[in-house]
Write an enzyme that holds these catalytic residues in place. Structure first.
Site, PDB file in Angstrom:
ATOM      1  N   ASP A   1       7.449  -6.424   1.194  1.00 37.93           N
ATOM      2  CA  ASP A   1       8.170  -5.838   0.070  1.00 37.93           C
ATOM      3  C   ASP A   1       9.563  -5.443   0.536  1.00 37.93           C
ATOM      4  OD1 ASP A   1       9.035  -3.619  -1.878  1.00 37.93           O
ATOM      5  OD2 ASP A   1       7.133  -4.257  -2.772  1.00 37.93           O
TER       6      ASP A   1
ATOM      7  N   ASN B   1       5.709  -6.381 -12.839  1.00 34.60           N
ATOM      8  CA  ASN B   1       4.352  -6.900 -12.758  1.00 34.60           C
ATOM      9  C   ASN B   1       3.788  -7.103 -14.168  1.00 34.60           C
ATOM     10  OD1 ASN B   1       1.758  -7.376 -11.196  1.00 34.60           O
ATOM     11  ND2 ASN B   1       1.139  -5.597 -12.392  1.00 34.60           N
TER      12      ASN B   1
ATOM     13  N   HIS C   1       3.468  -3.068  -7.016  1.00 34.42           N
ATOM     14  CA  HIS C   1       3.883  -3.788  -5.808  1.00 34.42           C
ATOM     15  C   HIS C   1       2.651  -4.328  -5.073  1.00 34.42           C
ATOM     16  CE1 HIS C   1       8.133  -2.057  -5.744  1.00 34.42           C
ATOM     17  NE2 HIS C   1       7.521  -1.357  -6.690  1.00 34.42           N
TER      18      HIS C   1
END
Length: 469
Positions: free
Chosen positions: A127, A366, A23
């Site tokens: 986020d 990711n 993140h």
């Protein structure tokens, strides 16, 4: 990528990430993209995690960090257990850290108040799981929030669609939109984490848009479906700005170049499997043995990143994590075609290297986006959270990967022969050739889309124009 200089005093962007590596990294990449337009970017997090994400950054020049202002806030003391080692190990040790991070609400609120007096507009990109922390933006007349979804549009759409009662679904789907065999939620998380996530959702609803680290080249259909859903409720802008990571990686002659890259230079094109399961997973000793045997027996070259999951503070708690061990003579036996990396690996540079022909991955979003953007097919081995559905997207929808771990058998050790067969399927079969070709084509299209005038470049320009209006 031009912007009127007068906009610099009009708008500032505040980035609020969840303190977990995948993140943190995605939002630092996004920070670079926004800063390149000349807009001031403020990255707000804990002192330790800001240090972590800067230390592990790859793909950008170190000098580019100067363009981003980091705000280091201290977290209150919290119980921090070591990462668990289990077959299916949801990183439950992170939950106390996430809960402690809710105390960032006040310092972030103070920062927003300060910036609101200096700029005409303050844009907050947070986020999804930090919604509580940024809730005070409602009190700032010139504040605006954008919710960053740290996973695939495919997964967000599945969640959104399944939450609508059958009789209330606003339109019909095509038969190809939701394929058979999508993994269920069973085993993906814990009750505590589900409750934490649901609590964050309570603080959504006033955002001006949703941001995705994806490309319409990859997930255009699912971004469109989410847009259709939003028009049936309240109009929400959806911005597919990915890949956030840079796609033109240069690492030829850097002084501190990682030794694994020098090894890759000596290997043939598309001949190496890169093996890494991210920062939140620790394999059991038995599973490590099976993986070691599978890699040895498959006959292919490999780079294996062998490390335990991150503790909550990688600097202060490094001694909490016991390093995994291999059989005493294993590295000697495979030295002609495999290397073991025990430190933090330069993943983007590895994936961008022409010698790499596949990525055995946990399918965190990711890592998935980095691999897809580099045109590298994926050997999918999901561990928890969004990963089983990301793996399904990669192997069954996009068809640019091979499933190693069937989620139905997640409680079982993945045997060496399963691993060997999966690697051989990708690297030495007609099916593998076709998967590699599809992955290469998708990667080329994605890289083309971020070039000047490409679809993604235009969408980024549109986002910057929107927040700078």
């Amino acid at each position: 990528m031009t912007i009127n200089n007068t906009l610099k005093s009009k708008v500032a962007v505040v980035i609020v990430p969840l303190p977990a590596q995948g993140h943190l990294n995605q939002l630092l990449h996004l920070s670079h993209l926004i800063a390149a337009y000349g807009i001031p970017v403020h990255y707000a997090g804990s002192t330790s995690h800001n240090r972590q994400v800067k230390l592990r950054l790859h793909g950008w020049d170190t000098e580019s960090l100067i363009k981003i202002q980091f705000h280091d806030f201290e977290l209150p003391p919290y119980d921090s257990p070591p990462p668990s080692v289990d077959l299916i190990s949801f990183p439950q040790h992170l939950l106390p850290l996430f809960e402690a991070s809710m105390h960032l609400r006040q310092p972030v609120s103070d920062l927003l108040q300060q910036l609101s007096r200096k700029f005409d507009r303050v844009i907050v990109i947070h986020d999804l799981l930090m919604a509580y922390v940024v809730q005070d933006v409602k009190l700032i007349p010139n504040g605006e929030t954008y919710n960053f979804n740290p996973t695939s549009a495919f997964l967000i759409f599945l969640y959104s669609w399944s939450s609508i009662p059958e009789k209330e679904k606003p339109f019909q789907l095509d038969s190809k939109d939701i394929l058979e065999g999508i993994p269920p939620e069973d085993g993906c998380g814990t009750q505590d984490m589900t409750e934490f996530s649901l609590n964050q959702m309570k603080f959504l609803g006033f955002e001006s848009g949703w941001i995705f680290n994806t490309s319409r080249i990859i997930e255009g259909r699912y971004v469109q479906l989410l847009e259709r859903l939003s028009t049936t409720k309240s109009q929400t802008n959806h911005f597919a700005l990915g890949p956030f990571n840079p796609v033109n990686i240069k690492s030829e002659s850097r002084k501190n170049r990682h030794q694994c890259l020098n090894w890759l230079d000596k290997q043939e094109k598309d001949s190496v499997i890169y093996v890494s399961f991210g920062s939140t997973t620790s394999l059991t000793d038995d599973q490590i043995t099976e993986l070691a045997n599978g890699l040895e027996r498959c006959g292919e070259k490999f780079i294996w990143v062998l490390r335990r999951a991150d503790p909550n503070d990688i600097f202060a708690e490094a001694d909490k994590v016991k390093k995994p061990q291999l059989h005493a003579d294993y590295e000697e036996r495979v030295k002609d075609r495999g290397i073991i990396v025990r430190d933090w690996a330069p993943q983007l540079e590895i994936l961008a290297h022409t010698s790499v022909g596949g990525f055995m991955s946990h399918c965190g979003w990711n890592s998935s986006m980095e691999s897809i953007s580099m045109g590298v097919p994926i050997l999918a081995w999901p561990m928890h959270s969004d990963q089983p559905k990301n793996a399904f997207l990669i192997s069954n929808v996009l068809r640019i990967g091979v499933m190693v771990r069937d989620w139905e058998h997640r409680d079982e050790i993945v045997k060496s022969n399963t691993i060997e067969n999966a690697v051989k399927t990708l690297m030495a079969s007609q099916e593998g050739k076709e998967i590699k070709m599809r992955a290469a084509n998708v990667g080329e299209a994605v890289r083309g889309s971020v070039a000047e005038g490409g679809a993604c470049s235009s969408e980024r320009d549109a986002f910057i124009s929107h927040i700078s209006r």
